[in-house]
Motif scaffolding. Structure first.
Motif, PDB file in Angstrom:
ATOM      1  N   GLN A  57      43.988  43.432  53.537  1.00  0.00           N
ATOM      2  CA  GLN A  57      43.984  44.832  53.961  1.00  0.00           C
ATOM      3  C   GLN A  57      43.359  45.765  52.934  1.00  0.00           C
ATOM      4  O   GLN A  57      42.776  46.773  53.295  1.00  0.00           O
ATOM      5  CB  GLN A  57      45.420  45.282  54.250  1.00  0.00           C
ATOM      6  CG  GLN A  57      46.061  44.539  55.394  1.00  0.00           C
ATOM      7  CD  GLN A  57      47.463  45.035  55.677  1.00  0.00           C
ATOM      8  OE1 GLN A  57      48.063  45.763  54.893  1.00  0.00           O
ATOM      9  NE2 GLN A  57      48.001  44.649  56.806  1.00  0.00           N
ATOM     10  N   SER A  58      43.514  45.444  51.646  1.00  0.00           N
ATOM     11  CA  SER A  58      43.021  46.336  50.598  1.00  0.00           C
ATOM     12  C   SER A  58      42.249  45.550  49.551  1.00  0.00           C
ATOM     13  O   SER A  58      42.385  44.324  49.435  1.00  0.00           O
ATOM     14  CB  SER A  58      44.192  47.067  49.931  1.00  0.00           C
ATOM     15  OG  SER A  58      45.042  46.131  49.273  1.00  0.00           O
ATOM     16  N   ILE A  59      41.427  46.281  48.793  1.00  0.00           N
ATOM     17  CA  ILE A  59      40.762  45.686  47.638  1.00  0.00           C
ATOM     18  C   ILE A  59      41.479  46.191  46.396  1.00  0.00           C
ATOM     19  O   ILE A  59      41.920  47.341  46.345  1.00  0.00           O
ATOM     20  CB  ILE A  59      39.244  45.996  47.627  1.00  0.00           C
ATOM     21  CG1 ILE A  59      38.968  47.498  47.837  1.00  0.00           C
ATOM     22  CG2 ILE A  59      38.530  45.172  48.686  1.00  0.00           C
ATOM     23  CD1 ILE A  59      37.497  47.862  47.786  1.00  0.00           C
ATOM     24  N   ASN A  60      41.605  45.317  45.386  1.00  0.00           N
ATOM     25  CA  ASN A  60      42.492  45.583  44.252  1.00  0.00           C
ATOM     26  C   ASN A  60      41.822  45.197  42.941  1.00  0.00           C
ATOM     27  O   ASN A  60      41.231  44.117  42.834  1.00  0.00           O
ATOM     28  CB  ASN A  60      43.781  44.771  44.440  1.00  0.00           C
ATOM     29  CG  ASN A  60      44.467  45.107  45.749  1.00  0.00           C
ATOM     30  OD1 ASN A  60      45.231  46.051  45.815  1.00  0.00           O
ATOM     31  ND2 ASN A  60      44.166  44.359  46.808  1.00  0.00           N
ATOM     32  N   PHE A  61      41.965  46.079  41.940  1.00  0.00           N
ATOM     33  CA  PHE A  61      41.244  45.927  40.688  1.00  0.00           C
ATOM     34  C   PHE A  61      42.172  46.120  39.492  1.00  0.00           C
ATOM     35  O   PHE A  61      43.021  47.007  39.492  1.00  0.00           O
ATOM     36  CB  PHE A  61      40.082  46.928  40.642  1.00  0.00           C
ATOM     37  CG  PHE A  61      39.180  46.780  41.846  1.00  0.00           C
ATOM     38  CD1 PHE A  61      38.218  45.802  41.890  1.00  0.00           C
ATOM     39  CD2 PHE A  61      39.346  47.595  42.959  1.00  0.00           C
ATOM     40  CE1 PHE A  61      37.416  45.639  43.004  1.00  0.00           C
ATOM     41  CE2 PHE A  61      38.558  47.443  44.087  1.00  0.00           C
ATOM     42  CZ  PHE A  61      37.587  46.461  44.110  1.00  0.00           C
ATOM     43  N   PHE A  62      41.976  45.265  38.480  1.00  0.00           N
ATOM     44  CA  PHE A  62      42.875  45.219  37.324  1.00  0.00           C
ATOM     45  C   PHE A  62      42.337  46.028  36.150  1.00  0.00           C
ATOM     46  O   PHE A  62      41.128  46.217  35.997  1.00  0.00           O
ATOM     47  CB  PHE A  62      43.062  43.777  36.868  1.00  0.00           C
ATOM     48  CG  PHE A  62      43.826  42.905  37.840  1.00  0.00           C
ATOM     49  CD1 PHE A  62      44.302  43.387  39.057  1.00  0.00           C
ATOM     50  CD2 PHE A  62      44.063  41.586  37.527  1.00  0.00           C
ATOM     51  CE1 PHE A  62      45.019  42.578  39.932  1.00  0.00           C
ATOM     52  CE2 PHE A  62      44.767  40.753  38.396  1.00  0.00           C
ATOM     53  CZ  PHE A  62      45.238  41.243  39.593  1.00  0.00           C
ATOM     54  N   LYS A  63      43.258  46.462  35.292  1.00  0.00           N
ATOM     55  CA  LYS A  63      42.917  47.209  34.080  1.00  0.00           C
ATOM     56  C   LYS A  63      42.148  46.329  33.099  1.00  0.00           C
ATOM     57  O   LYS A  63      42.141  45.114  33.224  1.00  0.00           O
ATOM     58  CB  LYS A  63      44.197  47.722  33.402  1.00  0.00           C
ATOM     59  CG  LYS A  63      44.876  48.851  34.158  1.00  0.00           C
ATOM     60  CD  LYS A  63      45.989  49.449  33.347  1.00  0.00           C
ATOM     61  CE  LYS A  63      45.348  50.305  32.267  1.00  0.00           C
ATOM     62  NZ  LYS A  63      46.305  51.217  31.635  1.00  0.00           N
TER      63      LYS A  63
END
Length: 199
Positions: A57-63
């Motif tokens: 459902q979503s795209i997700n990005f890490f620090k």
């Protein structure tokens, strides 16, 4: 210009990158894809590092960390993660099906098509080396010899389409060559069940 503040920069680049990839898909792949007109949830600055993902459902990005850049600041990583979304929603039910390794190649090729660079994820390790290379100088990734983890196996698909893109652009010219390879690419998203089936 938010480059001085990592968290703000990741928000800005992810917002811009998501809109760039959606517009590329609209103009070059599937102008009738209903998902293009829907809001795409993108989560940035997640308290982990060295990765990004699409969860259906979503795209997700890490620090960022000492080893890796904040993935929300890497445009082609954003394009790549959106590529999984594209793959999921292009599948013709009852005809094609989702394959994780193929989806990695699909997503790498989408990013490479937008950037015109066979090296995906430059800057991931805070240098200019790509995270994955679809056109390695010393070899071609082939099925079944190079089956490994899903990201490595995906290079078989992505590299094949990069080579096809290069050949078609040389034979037909950049515009017609790109249009034809993206037509073939879209057909594999809709109808294929695996990398061998797509090829």
């Amino acid at each position: 210009d938010a480059t001085a503040v990592e968290e703000e920069d990741a928000q800005l680049i992810t917002y811009l990158g998501t809109n760039i990839v959606k517009e590329f898909v609209r103009r070059n792949i599937d102008p009738n894809l209903a998902k293009l007109d829907e809001t795409m949830l993108a989560n940035v600055n997640i308290q982990q590092n060295c990765n990004a993902y699409f969860d259906g459902q979503s795209i997700n990005f890490f620090k960022s960390s000492s080893e890796c850049e904040n993935t929300g600041r890497l445009e082609d990583v954003i394009y790549h993660e959106y590529g999984h979304n594209l793959h999921v929603f292009e599948i013709i039910e009852g005809v094609g099906s989702f394959d994780g390794a193929m989806s990695e190649g699909v997503s790498d090729f989408l990013a490479a098509s937008i950037t015109n660079d066979s090296g995906m994820g430059r800057g991931f390790f805070k240098d200019d080396d790509p995270l994955r290379e679809l056109n390695p100088v010393d070899r071609e990734n082939m099925y079944p010899r190079d089956i490994a983890g899903i990201h490595t196996t995906g290079i078989i698909y992505g590299g094949t389409f990069w080579d096809l893109r290069t050949t078609l652009m040389e034979q037909l010219g950049p515009e017609a060559g790109q249009a034809l390879v993206l037509k073939l690419y879209t057909a594999t998203l809709r109808r294929s069940t695996s990398i061998p089936a797509s090829l």
